[in-house]
Scaffold this motif. Structure first.
Motif, PDB file in Angstrom:
ATOM      1  N   VAL A  36       1.016  -1.331  -0.288  1.00 62.20           N
ATOM      2  CA  VAL A  36       0.032   0.007  -0.104  1.00 62.20           C
ATOM      3  C   VAL A  36       1.002   1.093  -0.163  1.00 62.20           C
ATOM      4  CG1 VAL A  36      -1.563   1.113   1.346  1.00 62.20           C
ATOM      5  CG2 VAL A  36      -2.036  -1.098   1.148  1.00 62.20           C
ATOM      6  N   MET A  37       1.875   1.279   0.826  1.00 62.39           N
ATOM      7  CA  MET A  37       2.723   2.517   1.057  1.00 62.39           C
ATOM      8  C   MET A  37       3.448   2.692  -0.313  1.00 62.39           C
ATOM      9  SD  MET A  37       3.900   2.961   4.814  1.00 62.39           S
ATOM     10  CE  MET A  37       5.125   1.368   4.757  1.00 62.39           C
ATOM     11  N   ASP A  38       4.051   1.681  -1.245  1.00 64.84           N
ATOM     12  CA  ASP A  38       4.857   1.649  -2.280  1.00 64.84           C
ATOM     13  C   ASP A  38       3.903   2.279  -3.245  1.00 64.84           C
ATOM     14  OD1 ASP A  38       6.947   1.108  -4.051  1.00 64.84           O
ATOM     15  OD2 ASP A  38       5.827  -0.715  -4.726  1.00 64.84           O
ATOM     16  N   ASN A  39       2.922   2.106  -3.457  1.00 66.37           N
ATOM     17  CA  ASN A  39       1.860   2.573  -4.454  1.00 66.37           C
ATOM     18  C   ASN A  39       1.432   3.908  -4.108  1.00 66.37           C
ATOM     19  OD1 ASN A  39       2.158   0.413  -6.244  1.00 66.37           O
ATOM     20  ND2 ASN A  39       0.650  -0.762  -4.686  1.00 66.37           N
ATOM     21  N   HIS A  40       1.484   4.470  -2.958  1.00 67.95           N
ATOM     22  CA  HIS A  40       0.693   5.890  -2.740  1.00 67.95           C
ATOM     23  C   HIS A  40       1.801   6.772  -2.111  1.00 67.95           C
ATOM     24  CE1 HIS A  40      -2.930   3.899  -3.840  1.00 67.95           C
ATOM     25  NE2 HIS A  40      -3.009   3.134  -2.806  1.00 67.95           N
ATOM     26  N   LEU A  41       2.885   6.583  -1.655  1.00 68.19           N
ATOM     27  CA  LEU A  41       3.597   7.375  -1.085  1.00 68.19           C
ATOM     28  C   LEU A  41       5.001   7.522  -1.816  1.00 68.19           C
ATOM     29  CD1 LEU A  41       3.590   6.136   2.787  1.00 68.19           C
ATOM     30  CD2 LEU A  41       2.340   7.969   1.819  1.00 68.19           C
ATOM     31  N   ASN A  42       5.562   8.835  -1.601  1.00 62.62           N
ATOM     32  CA  ASN A  42       6.809   9.090  -2.302  1.00 62.62           C
ATOM     33  C   ASN A  42       8.098   8.302  -1.677  1.00 62.62           C
ATOM     34  OD1 ASN A  42       8.345  10.980  -0.425  1.00 62.62           O
ATOM     35  ND2 ASN A  42       6.778  12.250  -0.947  1.00 62.62           N
ATOM     36  N   ARG A  43       8.986   7.966  -2.297  1.00 62.61           N
ATOM     37  CA  ARG A  43      10.202   7.500  -1.827  1.00 62.61           C
ATOM     38  C   ARG A  43      10.791   7.673  -0.343  1.00 62.61           C
ATOM     39  NH1 ARG A  43      13.426   4.541  -5.823  1.00 62.61           N
ATOM     40  NH2 ARG A  43      14.992   4.812  -4.578  1.00 62.61           N
ATOM     41  N   HIS A  44      10.638   9.068  -0.251  1.00 60.10           N
ATOM     42  CA  HIS A  44      11.402   9.535   0.907  1.00 60.10           C
ATOM     43  C   HIS A  44      10.436   9.387   2.096  1.00 60.10           C
ATOM     44  CE1 HIS A  44      14.904  11.818  -0.804  1.00 60.10           C
ATOM     45  NE2 HIS A  44      14.963  10.497  -1.068  1.00 60.10           N
ATOM     46  N   THR A  45       8.971   9.705   1.862  1.00 60.25           N
ATOM     47  CA  THR A  45       7.978   9.368   3.060  1.00 60.25           C
ATOM     48  C   THR A  45       7.898   7.933   3.247  1.00 60.25           C
ATOM     49  OG1 THR A  45       6.908  11.186   2.321  1.00 60.25           O
ATOM     50  CG2 THR A  45       5.588   9.778   3.618  1.00 60.25           C
ATOM     51  N   TYR A  46       7.849   6.982   2.363  1.00 65.09           N
ATOM     52  CA  TYR A  46       8.060   5.585   2.564  1.00 65.09           C
ATOM     53  C   TYR A  46       9.291   5.147   3.355  1.00 65.09           C
ATOM     54  CZ  TYR A  46       8.303   0.649   1.326  1.00 65.09           C
ATOM     55  OH  TYR A  46       8.034  -0.677   1.409  1.00 65.09           O
ATOM     56  N   GLN A 128      10.965  12.542  -4.310  1.00 66.68           N
ATOM     57  CA  GLN A 128       9.536  12.855  -4.364  1.00 66.68           C
ATOM     58  C   GLN A 128       8.774  11.805  -5.091  1.00 66.68           C
ATOM     59  OE1 GLN A 128       8.519  14.643  -1.558  1.00 66.68           O
ATOM     60  NE2 GLN A 128      10.699  14.441  -1.161  1.00 66.68           N
ATOM     61  N   ASP A 129       9.215  11.102  -6.197  1.00 60.77           N
ATOM     62  CA  ASP A 129       8.530  10.352  -7.006  1.00 60.77           C
ATOM     63  C   ASP A 129       7.743   9.299  -6.313  1.00 60.77           C
ATOM     64  OD1 ASP A 129      11.273  10.321  -7.722  1.00 60.77           O
ATOM     65  OD2 ASP A 129      11.024   8.310  -7.364  1.00 60.77           O
ATOM     66  N   ILE A 130       6.410   8.996  -6.737  1.00 59.03           N
ATOM     67  CA  ILE A 130       5.454   7.948  -6.063  1.00 59.03           C
ATOM     68  C   ILE A 130       5.994   6.645  -6.455  1.00 59.03           C
ATOM     69  CG2 ILE A 130       3.477   7.115  -5.844  1.00 59.03           C
ATOM     70  CD1 ILE A 130       3.623  10.022  -4.271  1.00 59.03           C
ATOM     71  N   GLY A 131       6.166   5.844  -5.483  1.00 62.41           N
ATOM     72  CA  GLY A 131       6.572   4.510  -5.827  1.00 62.41           C
ATOM     73  C   GLY A 131       8.108   4.225  -5.812  1.00 62.41           C
ATOM     74  N   LEU A 132       8.361   3.110  -5.582  1.00 63.83           N
ATOM     75  CA  LEU A 132       9.885   2.728  -5.472  1.00 63.83           C
ATOM     76  C   LEU A 132      10.274   2.406  -6.663  1.00 63.83           C
ATOM     77  CD1 LEU A 132      10.188   0.372  -2.154  1.00 63.83           C
ATOM     78  CD2 LEU A 132      10.598   2.999  -2.623  1.00 63.83           C
TER      79      LEU A 132
END
Length: 188
Positions: A36-46, A128-132
């Motif tokens: 869920v986090m991988d698909n909805h958060l940017n790399r640094h937030t994740y 800041q890009d979404i997803g790893l």
């Protein structure tokens, strides 16, 4: 300190609560929240959330595994163990050992390396890009041009791999333990 008496209802409940809590955490943290986090958060937030969540998860898992082993060993004296009970103690011991190694070494190193990588990425305008899996070209280019980042990236891959192996080993141990407990229930 072991006893050959039957464990009380409270002890049995505690054993099941510890085992099911650890199992539930493993499934949630390993599979559900990560995807869920991988698909909805940017790399640094994740990465930030993982750096706070995973150490807590690993240490709590180690504690659950330790108390599972302790409770089981207290009510199964070594001189009275059959082969299945001895194997169950071995499984609990493996789970404690692997969980502790993961919590004390691999999980901590992963968080430290990730924090160092995030600083380098931020200085290059990345993260800041979404997803790893997004913007892989930019991270590959950074690996090519920055020796420190390349070294950190290879170390991160190694520690994540080892941590994942430890986690999967603990999941397997807990699955076996849940099966063993279910097999030994007298009624449902």
């Amino acid at each position: 300190m072991s006893t050959d008496q039957e464990p009380t209802y409270t002890v049995k409940l505690l054993q099941l609560l510890l085992l099911s809590t650890y199992w539930g955490m493993q499934i949630w943290v390993t599979f559900i929240s990560s995807f869920v986090m991988d698909n909805h958060l940017n790399r640094h937030t994740y990465g930030f959330i993982q750096s706070r969540l995973v150490p807590f998860y690993l240490h709590l898992g180690s504690a659950c595994a330790f108390f599972n082993l302790t409770i089981y060993a207290v009510y199964h004296p070594s001189d009275l163990l059959d082969e299945r009970e001895a194997f169950q103690i071995f499984i609990f011991f493996v789970s404690v050992t692997v969980a502790a190694i993961n919590a004390q070494w691999f999980g901590q190193m992963t968080s430290e390396i990730m924090a160092d990588m995030h600083l380098i990425e931020q200085s290059c305008g990345l993260g800041q890009d979404i997803g790893l899996s997004s913007n892989r070209e930019a991270y590959a280019k950074l690996c090519e041009t920055d020796v420190k980042y390349r070294h950190l990236s290879s170390r991160l891959w190694l520690y994540r791999f080892l941590s994942s192996l430890c986690n999967l080993c603990c999941i397997g141990c807990n699955f076996y333990s849940l099966c063993y407990m279910a097999e030994n229930l007298s009624t449902l």
